[in-house]
Design a protein around this motif. Structure first.
Motif, PDB file in Angstrom:
ATOM      1  N   LEU A   1      29.266  28.810 -88.925  1.00 26.35           N
ATOM      2  CA  LEU A   1      30.695  28.774 -88.628  1.00 26.35           C
ATOM      3  C   LEU A   1      30.907  28.195 -87.239  1.00 26.35           C
ATOM      4  CD1 LEU A   1      33.604  29.789 -89.519  1.00 26.35           C
ATOM      5  CD2 LEU A   1      33.084  31.854 -88.211  1.00 26.35           C
ATOM      6  N   ILE A   2      32.002  27.488 -87.062  1.00 30.32           N
ATOM      7  CA  ILE A   2      32.423  27.015 -85.747  1.00 30.32           C
ATOM      8  C   ILE A   2      33.742  27.680 -85.421  1.00 30.32           C
ATOM      9  CG2 ILE A   2      33.196  25.028 -84.389  1.00 30.32           C
ATOM     10  CD1 ILE A   2      31.323  23.317 -86.174  1.00 30.32           C
ATOM     11  N   ALA A   3      33.824  28.287 -84.237  1.00 27.77           N
ATOM     12  CA  ALA A   3      35.077  28.873 -83.757  1.00 27.77           C
ATOM     13  C   ALA A   3      35.560  28.024 -82.590  1.00 27.77           C
ATOM     14  CB  ALA A   3      34.873  30.319 -83.320  1.00 27.77           C
ATOM     15  N   ARG A   4      36.683  27.366 -82.796  1.00 23.39           N
ATOM     16  CA  ARG A   4      37.278  26.549 -81.735  1.00 23.39           C
ATOM     17  C   ARG A   4      38.171  27.466 -80.909  1.00 23.39           C
ATOM     18  NH1 ARG A   4      40.547  21.476 -83.732  1.00 23.39           N
ATOM     19  NH2 ARG A   4      41.750  23.176 -84.641  1.00 23.39           N
ATOM     20  N   CYS A   5      37.811  27.671 -79.643  1.00 26.19           N
ATOM     21  CA  CYS A   5      38.558  28.566 -78.762  1.00 26.19           C
ATOM     22  C   CYS A   5      39.810  27.848 -78.272  1.00 26.19           C
ATOM     23  CB  CYS A   5      37.680  29.012 -77.591  1.00 26.19           C
ATOM     24  SG  CYS A   5      36.221  29.924 -78.142  1.00 26.19           S
ATOM     25  N   VAL A   6      40.966  28.427 -78.592  1.00 25.66           N
ATOM     26  CA  VAL A   6      42.259  27.810 -78.308  1.00 25.66           C
ATOM     27  C   VAL A   6      43.150  28.766 -77.535  1.00 25.66           C
ATOM     28  CG1 VAL A   6      42.152  26.310 -80.350  1.00 25.66           C
ATOM     29  CG2 VAL A   6      43.230  28.562 -80.525  1.00 25.66           C
ATOM     30  N   GLU A   7      44.145  28.221 -76.840  1.00 25.18           N
ATOM     31  CA  GLU A   7      45.113  29.054 -76.117  1.00 25.18           C
ATOM     32  C   GLU A   7      46.268  29.480 -77.009  1.00 25.18           C
ATOM     33  OE1 GLU A   7      46.470  27.607 -72.350  1.00 25.18           O
ATOM     34  OE2 GLU A   7      44.489  26.837 -71.831  1.00 25.18           O
ATOM     35  N   GLN A   8      46.751  28.568 -77.853  1.00 24.64           N
ATOM     36  CA  GLN A   8      47.915  28.863 -78.691  1.00 24.64           C
ATOM     37  C   GLN A   8      47.537  29.808 -79.830  1.00 24.64           C
ATOM     38  OE1 GLN A   8      46.269  25.963 -78.668  1.00 24.64           O
ATOM     39  NE2 GLN A   8      46.019  25.226 -80.744  1.00 24.64           N
ATOM     40  N   THR A   9      48.496  30.527 -80.323  1.00 19.64           N
ATOM     41  CA  THR A   9      48.272  31.444 -81.437  1.00 19.64           C
ATOM     42  C   THR A   9      47.941  30.640 -82.697  1.00 19.64           C
ATOM     43  OG1 THR A   9      49.843  33.005 -80.496  1.00 19.64           O
ATOM     44  CG2 THR A   9      49.294  33.290 -82.825  1.00 19.64           C
ATOM     45  N   PRO A  10      46.809  30.933 -83.332  1.00 19.83           N
ATOM     46  CA  PRO A  10      46.453  30.215 -84.566  1.00 19.83           C
ATOM     47  C   PRO A  10      47.443  30.526 -85.693  1.00 19.83           C
ATOM     48  CG  PRO A  10      44.540  31.324 -83.637  1.00 19.83           C
ATOM     49  CD  PRO A  10      45.743  31.825 -82.892  1.00 19.83           C
ATOM     50  N   GLU A  11      47.480  29.646 -86.667  1.00 24.29           N
ATOM     51  CA  GLU A  11      48.333  29.858 -87.825  1.00 24.29           C
ATOM     52  C   GLU A  11      47.925  31.134 -88.549  1.00 24.29           C
ATOM     53  OE1 GLU A  11      48.896  26.553 -90.528  1.00 24.29           O
ATOM     54  OE2 GLU A  11      48.204  25.191 -88.961  1.00 24.29           O
ATOM     55  N   ARG A  12      48.919  31.784 -89.173  1.00 21.66           N
ATOM     56  CA  ARG A  12      48.626  33.014 -89.914  1.00 21.66           C
ATOM     57  C   ARG A  12      47.787  32.739 -91.149  1.00 21.66           C
ATOM     58  NH1 ARG A  12      53.576  36.179 -91.514  1.00 21.66           N
ATOM     59  NH2 ARG A  12      52.021  37.724 -92.041  1.00 21.66           N
ATOM     60  N   LEU A  13      48.122  31.696 -91.895  1.00 22.69           N
ATOM     61  CA  LEU A  13      47.413  31.361 -93.128  1.00 22.69           C
ATOM     62  C   LEU A  13      47.029  29.882 -93.096  1.00 22.69           C
ATOM     63  CD1 LEU A  13      49.794  33.243 -95.585  1.00 22.69           C
ATOM     64  CD2 LEU A  13      47.533  33.982 -94.814  1.00 22.69           C
ATOM     65  N   PRO A  14      46.028  29.547 -92.309  1.00 25.12           N
ATOM     66  CA  PRO A  14      45.664  28.134 -92.160  1.00 25.12           C
ATOM     67  C   PRO A  14      44.969  27.574 -93.405  1.00 25.12           C
ATOM     68  CG  PRO A  14      44.062  29.492 -91.060  1.00 25.12           C
ATOM     69  CD  PRO A  14      45.153  30.423 -91.540  1.00 25.12           C
ATOM     70  N   GLU A  15      45.074  26.276 -93.548  1.00 23.62           N
ATOM     71  CA  GLU A  15      44.305  25.580 -94.581  1.00 23.62           C
ATOM     72  C   GLU A  15      42.838  25.615 -94.158  1.00 23.62           C
ATOM     73  OE1 GLU A  15      45.314  24.138 -97.494  1.00 23.62           O
ATOM     74  OE2 GLU A  15      47.265  25.058 -97.070  1.00 23.62           O
ATOM     75  N   PRO A  16      41.913  25.626 -95.099  1.00 23.87           N
ATOM     76  CA  PRO A  16      40.495  25.575 -94.727  1.00 23.87           C
ATOM     77  C   PRO A  16      40.209  24.340 -93.863  1.00 23.87           C
ATOM     78  CG  PRO A  16      40.730  26.066 -97.058  1.00 23.87           C
ATOM     79  CD  PRO A  16      42.106  25.706 -96.545  1.00 23.87           C
ATOM     80  N   ALA A  17      39.422  24.541 -92.823  1.00 21.83           N
ATOM     81  CA  ALA A  17      39.075  23.454 -91.918  1.00 21.83           C
ATOM     82  C   ALA A  17      37.555  23.371 -91.799  1.00 21.83           C
ATOM     83  CB  ALA A  17      39.699  23.687 -90.548  1.00 21.83           C
ATOM     84  N   PHE A  18      37.071  22.163 -91.566  1.00 18.83           N
ATOM     85  CA  PHE A  18      35.641  21.923 -91.437  1.00 18.83           C
ATOM     86  C   PHE A  18      35.421  20.914 -90.324  1.00 18.83           C
ATOM     87  CE2 PHE A  18      36.485  23.206 -95.732  1.00 18.83           C
ATOM     88  CZ  PHE A  18      35.471  24.102 -96.015  1.00 18.83           C
ATOM     89  N   ARG A  19      34.212  20.938 -89.772  1.00 20.31           N
ATOM     90  CA  ARG A  19      33.828  19.949 -88.773  1.00 20.31           C
ATOM     91  C   ARG A  19      32.412  19.487 -89.103  1.00 20.31           C
ATOM     92  NH1 ARG A  19      33.176  20.964 -82.281  1.00 20.31           N
ATOM     93  NH2 ARG A  19      32.085  19.024 -81.859  1.00 20.31           N
ATOM     94  N   ASN A  20      32.206  18.204 -89.017  1.00 20.35           N
ATOM     95  CA  ASN A  20      30.868  17.650 -89.228  1.00 20.35           C
ATOM     96  C   ASN A  20      30.133  17.613 -87.899  1.00 20.35           C
ATOM     97  OD1 ASN A  20      30.854  17.170 -92.013  1.00 20.35           O
ATOM     98  ND2 ASN A  20      32.096  15.343 -91.736  1.00 20.35           N
ATOM     99  N   VAL A  21      29.000  18.283 -87.862  1.00 20.16           N
ATOM    100  CA  VAL A  21      28.132  18.291 -86.683  1.00 20.16           C
ATOM    101  C   VAL A  21      26.729  17.958 -87.169  1.00 20.16           C
ATOM    102  CG1 VAL A  21      27.206  19.668 -84.785  1.00 20.16           C
ATOM    103  CG2 VAL A  21      29.562  20.066 -85.565  1.00 20.16           C
ATOM    104  N   ALA A  22      26.125  16.943 -86.581  1.00 20.41           N
ATOM    105  CA  ALA A  22      24.775  16.512 -86.963  1.00 20.41           C
ATOM    106  C   ALA A  22      24.689  16.286 -88.477  1.00 20.41           C
ATOM    107  CB  ALA A  22      23.727  17.512 -86.481  1.00 20.41           C
ATOM    108  N   ASP A  23      25.740  15.699 -89.019  1.00 23.85           N
ATOM    109  CA  ASP A  23      25.827  15.380 -90.449  1.00 23.85           C
ATOM    110  C   ASP A  23      25.852  16.609 -91.360  1.00 23.85           C
ATOM    111  OD1 ASP A  23      25.946  12.597 -90.026  1.00 23.85           O
ATOM    112  OD2 ASP A  23      23.752  12.491 -89.888  1.00 23.85           O
ATOM    113  N   VAL A  24      26.268  17.753 -90.817  1.00 34.18           N
ATOM    114  CA  VAL A  24      26.420  18.969 -91.617  1.00 34.18           C
ATOM    115  C   VAL A  24      27.883  19.390 -91.554  1.00 34.18           C
ATOM    116  CG1 VAL A  24      25.748  21.387 -91.917  1.00 34.18           C
ATOM    117  CG2 VAL A  24      24.065  19.701 -91.132  1.00 34.18           C
ATOM    118  N   ARG A  25      28.474  19.646 -92.716  1.00 37.44           N
ATOM    119  CA  ARG A  25      29.870  20.092 -92.804  1.00 37.44           C
ATOM    120  C   ARG A  25      29.889  21.610 -92.637  1.00 37.44           C
ATOM    121  NH1 ARG A  25      33.663  20.796 -97.658  1.00 37.44           N
ATOM    122  NH2 ARG A  25      35.713  20.219 -96.815  1.00 37.44           N
ATOM    123  N   VAL A  26      30.565  22.069 -91.551  1.00 40.36           N
ATOM    124  CA  VAL A  26      30.562  23.485 -91.194  1.00 40.36           C
ATOM    125  C   VAL A  26      32.006  24.002 -91.193  1.00 40.36           C
ATOM    126  CG1 VAL A  26      29.878  25.164 -89.432  1.00 40.36           C
ATOM    127  CG2 VAL A  26      28.545  23.077 -89.738  1.00 40.36           C
TER     128      VAL A  26
END
Length: 149
Positions: free
Chosen positions: A93-118
Motif C-alpha cells: 500500500l502507498i499512503a500519500r500524506c496530504v494536508e487537505q481532508t481526503p474524500e469520504r468515499l474515494p474512487e480506488p487509486a493506484f500508483r505504479n512504482v518500479a513497474d508494480v501497480r500498488v
C-alpha cells in the motif's frame, strides 16, 4: 535495479499474511516521519525513514533503507536515533500524506512504482487516527497473497 525515492517505509505483521508494508509519501513536512514514529510505537516496524530504495521482484514491490541510514531515524528535538528496523519490507500500500481532508468515499487509486501497480490512499499523517486508518487500509486495500516470511 533499485530506485531511490523520498518516502518512509513501515511494515505490520498480520496474522493472515505475515509482514505487510506501506510506503508513506508526500512533501517534506507532511508528517511522514511523525507518522512512522507513531506506527513504531503501535507495534509496526520501520524499514526506512526519509529515503527508500524500491524494487520489484516477481510482480511485488519491496523497499529498504539506503545503507547509510538503515536502522536510524531523525526524530525532531532528539536528532539521529537508532530504531528497531526490518532489513526490507514488501510494499502492499502507498499512503500519500496530504494536508487537505481526503474524500469520504474515494474512487480506488493506484500508483505504479518500479513497474508494480500498488493501491494508494490519501491520509492526513498528523491526524490522531492516522495509524489506525493506515492499519485498516493495509488489511483491506493492501490485501495480497501471504508470503513465507
Amino acid at each position: 535495479m533499485a530506485e531511490l525515492i523520498h518516502a518512509c517505509a513501515a511494515a505490520l505483521r498480520l496474522p493472515e499474511r505475515g509482514w505487510s508494508g506501506v510506503l508513506l509519501t508526500g512533501p517534506s513536512g507532511s508528517g511522514k516521519s511523525d507518522l512512522l514514529l507513531r506506527l513504531i510505537g503501535g507495534g509496526w516496524r520501520a524499514a526506512a525513514d526519509d529515503y527508500v530504495h524500491v524494487w520489484s521482484s516477481r510482480g511485488r514491490l519491496y523497499a529498504r533503507a539506503p545503507d547509510r541510514i538503515a536502522g536510524r531515524m531523525e526524530i525532531r528535538s532528539l536528532g539521529i536515533t537508532p530504531i528497531p528496523a526490518l532489513p526490507f519490507s514488501r510494499v502492499d500500500l502507498i499512503a500519500r500524506c496530504v494536508e487537505q481532508t481526503p474524500e469520504r468515499l474515494p474512487e480506488p487509486a493506484f500508483r505504479n512504482v518500479a513497474d508494480v501497480r500498488v493501491p494508494m490512499i490519501d491520509l492526513q499523517a498528523l491526524h490522531a487516527s492516522a495509524p489506525v486508518r493506515l492499519a485498516v487500509a493495509l488489511r483491506t486495500l493492501g490485501a495480497g497473497p501471504p508470503l513465507p516470511y
